[in-house]
Design a protein around this motif. Structure first.
Motif, PDB file in Angstrom:
ATOM      1  N   GLY A 135       0.789  -1.216   0.000  1.00  0.00           N
ATOM      2  CA  GLY A 135       0.000   0.000   0.000  1.00  0.00           C
ATOM      3  C   GLY A 135       0.819   1.261   0.000  1.00  0.00           C
ATOM      4  N   HIS A 136       2.134   1.141  -0.103  1.00  0.00           N
ATOM      5  CA  HIS A 136       2.996   2.321  -0.082  1.00  0.00           C
ATOM      6  C   HIS A 136       2.761   3.149  -1.345  1.00  0.00           C
ATOM      7  CE1 HIS A 136       6.392   4.866   0.700  1.00  0.00           C
ATOM      8  NE2 HIS A 136       6.802   4.128   1.708  1.00  0.00           N
ATOM      9  N   GLN A 137       2.470   4.423  -1.170  1.00  0.00           N
ATOM     10  CA  GLN A 137       2.220   5.296  -2.303  1.00  0.00           C
ATOM     11  C   GLN A 137       3.522   5.946  -2.767  1.00  0.00           C
ATOM     12  OE1 GLN A 137      -0.835   5.491  -3.763  1.00  0.00           O
ATOM     13  NE2 GLN A 137      -1.309   3.861  -2.305  1.00  0.00           N
ATOM     14  N   LEU A 138       3.803   5.837  -4.042  1.00  0.00           N
ATOM     15  CA  LEU A 138       5.068   6.351  -4.575  1.00  0.00           C
ATOM     16  C   LEU A 138       5.227   7.843  -4.290  1.00  0.00           C
ATOM     17  CD1 LEU A 138       7.636   5.916  -6.195  1.00  0.00           C
ATOM     18  CD2 LEU A 138       6.336   6.321  -8.281  1.00  0.00           C
ATOM     19  N   LEU A 146      12.875  11.311  -3.755  1.00  0.00           N
ATOM     20  CA  LEU A 146      13.765  10.159  -3.858  1.00  0.00           C
ATOM     21  C   LEU A 146      12.939   8.897  -4.046  1.00  0.00           C
ATOM     22  CD1 LEU A 146      16.297  10.971  -0.986  1.00  0.00           C
ATOM     23  CD2 LEU A 146      16.567  11.370  -3.437  1.00  0.00           C
ATOM     24  N   ARG A 147      13.445   8.011  -4.866  1.00  0.00           N
ATOM     25  CA  ARG A 147      12.731   6.771  -5.163  1.00  0.00           C
ATOM     26  C   ARG A 147      13.329   5.636  -4.316  1.00  0.00           C
ATOM     27  NH1 ARG A 147       9.399   5.110  -9.232  1.00  0.00           N
ATOM     28  NH2 ARG A 147       9.418   2.907  -9.822  1.00  0.00           N
ATOM     29  N   PRO A 148      12.573   5.091  -3.390  1.00  0.00           N
ATOM     30  CA  PRO A 148      13.118   4.030  -2.538  1.00  0.00           C
ATOM     31  C   PRO A 148      13.525   2.798  -3.336  1.00  0.00           C
ATOM     32  CG  PRO A 148      11.062   4.887  -1.662  1.00  0.00           C
ATOM     33  CD  PRO A 148      11.199   5.437  -3.043  1.00  0.00           C
ATOM     34  N   ASN A 149      14.495   2.058  -2.816  1.00  0.00           N
ATOM     35  CA  ASN A 149      14.977   0.855  -3.486  1.00  0.00           C
ATOM     36  C   ASN A 149      13.870  -0.166  -3.712  1.00  0.00           C
ATOM     37  OD1 ASN A 149      17.637   1.787  -3.518  1.00  0.00           O
ATOM     38  ND2 ASN A 149      18.069   0.947  -1.502  1.00  0.00           N
ATOM     39  N   PHE A 150      12.961  -0.277  -2.743  1.00  0.00           N
ATOM     40  CA  PHE A 150      11.974  -1.346  -2.773  1.00  0.00           C
ATOM     41  C   PHE A 150      10.749  -1.021  -3.617  1.00  0.00           C
ATOM     42  CE2 PHE A 150      10.836   1.524   0.631  1.00  0.00           C
ATOM     43  CZ  PHE A 150       9.490   1.744   0.395  1.00  0.00           C
ATOM     44  N   ILE A 151      10.543   0.244  -3.996  1.00  0.00           N
ATOM     45  CA  ILE A 151       9.219   0.677  -4.425  1.00  0.00           C
ATOM     46  C   ILE A 151       8.753   0.030  -5.727  1.00  0.00           C
ATOM     47  CG2 ILE A 151       9.875   2.740  -5.757  1.00  0.00           C
ATOM     48  CD1 ILE A 151       6.970   2.486  -3.229  1.00  0.00           C
ATOM     49  N   ALA A 152       9.647  -0.170  -6.686  1.00  0.00           N
ATOM     50  CA  ALA A 152       9.224  -0.737  -7.975  1.00  0.00           C
ATOM     51  C   ALA A 152       8.650  -2.138  -7.799  1.00  0.00           C
ATOM     52  CB  ALA A 152      10.397  -0.756  -8.945  1.00  0.00           C
ATOM     53  N   ASP A 153       9.340  -2.973  -7.021  1.00  0.00           N
ATOM     54  CA  ASP A 153       8.860  -4.333  -6.805  1.00  0.00           C
ATOM     55  C   ASP A 153       7.586  -4.349  -5.975  1.00  0.00           C
ATOM     56  OD1 ASP A 153      10.855  -5.453  -8.298  1.00  0.00           O
ATOM     57  OD2 ASP A 153      12.152  -5.911  -6.592  1.00  0.00           O
ATOM     58  N   GLN A 154       7.517  -3.483  -4.963  1.00  0.00           N
ATOM     59  CA  GLN A 154       6.311  -3.444  -4.148  1.00  0.00           C
ATOM     60  C   GLN A 154       5.108  -3.024  -4.989  1.00  0.00           C
ATOM     61  OE1 GLN A 154       5.900  -4.193  -0.555  1.00  0.00           O
ATOM     62  NE2 GLN A 154       3.942  -4.432  -1.601  1.00  0.00           N
ATOM     63  N   LEU A 155       5.309  -2.056  -5.860  1.00  0.00           N
ATOM     64  CA  LEU A 155       4.207  -1.608  -6.711  1.00  0.00           C
ATOM     65  C   LEU A 155       3.757  -2.701  -7.676  1.00  0.00           C
ATOM     66  CD1 LEU A 155       5.237   2.083  -7.479  1.00  0.00           C
ATOM     67  CD2 LEU A 155       3.382   1.284  -6.015  1.00  0.00           C
ATOM     68  N   ARG A 156       4.682  -3.568  -8.080  1.00  0.00           N
ATOM     69  CA  ARG A 156       4.292  -4.696  -8.936  1.00  0.00           C
ATOM     70  C   ARG A 156       3.327  -5.606  -8.196  1.00  0.00           C
ATOM     71  NH1 ARG A 156       9.549  -7.378 -11.562  1.00  0.00           N
ATOM     72  NH2 ARG A 156       7.947  -8.792 -12.358  1.00  0.00           N
ATOM     73  N   LEU A 157       3.603  -5.886  -6.939  1.00  0.00           N
ATOM     74  CA  LEU A 157       2.677  -6.696  -6.150  1.00  0.00           C
ATOM     75  C   LEU A 157       1.338  -5.988  -5.990  1.00  0.00           C
ATOM     76  CD1 LEU A 157       4.686  -8.263  -3.169  1.00  0.00           C
ATOM     77  CD2 LEU A 157       3.781  -9.411  -5.190  1.00  0.00           C
ATOM     78  N   ASP A 158       1.381  -4.692  -5.726  1.00  0.00           N
ATOM     79  CA  ASP A 158       0.144  -3.954  -5.523  1.00  0.00           C
ATOM     80  C   ASP A 158      -0.694  -3.893  -6.800  1.00  0.00           C
ATOM     81  OD1 ASP A 158       0.963  -3.585  -2.970  1.00  0.00           O
ATOM     82  OD2 ASP A 158       1.415  -1.452  -3.145  1.00  0.00           O
ATOM     83  N   ARG A 159      -0.016  -3.787  -7.964  1.00  0.00           N
ATOM     84  CA  ARG A 159      -0.751  -3.774  -9.228  1.00  0.00           C
ATOM     85  C   ARG A 159      -1.359  -5.141  -9.527  1.00  0.00           C
ATOM     86  NH1 ARG A 159       3.662  -0.615 -11.124  1.00  0.00           N
ATOM     87  NH2 ARG A 159       4.602  -2.489 -11.994  1.00  0.00           N
ATOM     88  N   ASP A 160      -0.594  -6.199  -9.257  1.00  0.00           N
ATOM     89  CA  ASP A 160      -1.048  -7.550  -9.592  1.00  0.00           C
ATOM     90  C   ASP A 160      -2.131  -8.062  -8.649  1.00  0.00           C
ATOM     91  OD1 ASP A 160       0.750  -7.564 -11.655  1.00  0.00           O
ATOM     92  OD2 ASP A 160       2.228  -8.841 -10.655  1.00  0.00           O
ATOM     93  N   PHE A 161      -2.054  -7.666  -7.360  1.00  0.00           N
ATOM     94  CA  PHE A 161      -2.920  -8.284  -6.364  1.00  0.00           C
ATOM     95  C   PHE A 161      -3.747  -7.287  -5.551  1.00  0.00           C
ATOM     96  CE2 PHE A 161       0.822 -11.082  -6.827  1.00  0.00           C
ATOM     97  CZ  PHE A 161       0.187 -12.196  -7.350  1.00  0.00           C
ATOM     98  N   LYS A 162      -3.596  -6.000  -5.818  1.00  0.00           N
ATOM     99  CA  LYS A 162      -4.277  -4.927  -5.100  1.00  0.00           C
ATOM    100  C   LYS A 162      -3.701  -4.767  -3.691  1.00  0.00           C
ATOM    101  CE  LYS A 162      -8.633  -5.247  -7.634  1.00  0.00           C
ATOM    102  NZ  LYS A 162     -10.092  -5.402  -7.541  1.00  0.00           N
TER     103      LYS A 162
END
Length: 231
Positions: A135-138, A146-162
């Protein structure tokens, strides 16, 4: 070998340890903090059990942390691992093919699941920490854009599974538990109940739940940590 599972769980569940995690998260929101979590654990453990005949030390013979019985000098070996949720989700198919995974460990491969299994083999107790930022908002991730290291992968999970859904949670939780159950069966040991610690509230601008997975192997003699683990 005496098991220190209760002492370990007492520290992990303590208010003082959670306070330390909140401080770590405040100052190091953009990085994996395996050693910081370990060092905080060591400090709280030694403060808690001071004068009770046991003491924790970091980095003994390439082991993350050992608990030493001061009377007998026996050493209880603990390994810490620290991953993001997407790290575990990405290992799903590899964990299902467990025997092939074990063969890759023998060949010295160093993927996420292989390294977890190596540490399982050489310790009495494994603590796997999975950092959950669901649920982390970019746009709220960090100041100064600054773009956190984890954010791209976390957003992939959020897009795929809500975000904040059971499906999202289970996408990485199930393979994590599957890996540790299979490791317990292969190496001997017991998978203890998972401990989720809310380091920062899910509704905050910088949410974080740290999930602690614990595998105890006090009844077995782990391989010498100075050698290469083999399966």
């Amino acid at each position: 070998m005496k098991s220190y599972a209760e002492e370990i769980k007492n520290v992990l569940k303590s208010g003082e340890y959670l306070k330390r995690l909140k401080e770590i998260h405040e100052h190091y929101p953009n990085v994996k903090s395996e050693h910081r979590y370990r060092d905080a654990f060591l400090e709280v453990f030694n403060d808690t059990y001071d004068g009770k005949g046991i003491k924790a030390y970091a980095e003994v013979k390439k082991v993350d942390l050992v608990i030493v019985d001061t009377a007998s000098n026996s050493q209880f070996r603990i390994e810490f691992k620290y991953q993001y949720t997407f790290d575990m989700y990405a290992e799903t198919s590899r964990i299902k093919a467990f025997e092939g995974l074990c063969e890759r460990v023998e060949n010295g491969d160093g993927g996420v699941a292989e390294l977890i299994l190596k540490d399982c083999k050489k310790c009495h107790f494994l603590i796997l920490i999975v950092q959950d930022r669901t649920g982390h908002q970019l746009v709220k991730a960090l100041p100064e854009n600054l773009r956190p290291n984890f954010i791209a992968d976390q957003l992939r999970l959020d897009r795929d599974f809500k975000p904040r859904t059971e499906t999202n949670l289970n996408s990485w939780l199930e393979p994590t538990l599957d890996l540790l159950r299979k490791a317990a069966e292969k190496f001997g040991g017991e998978l203890l109940p998972t401990l989720p610690l809310e380091v920062s509230e899910a509704t905050s601008d910088n949410p974080l739940t740290s999930h602690f997975f614990m595998l105890g192997r006090s009844g077995v003699d782990p391989q010498d940590a100075t050698a290469h683990a083999e399966i």
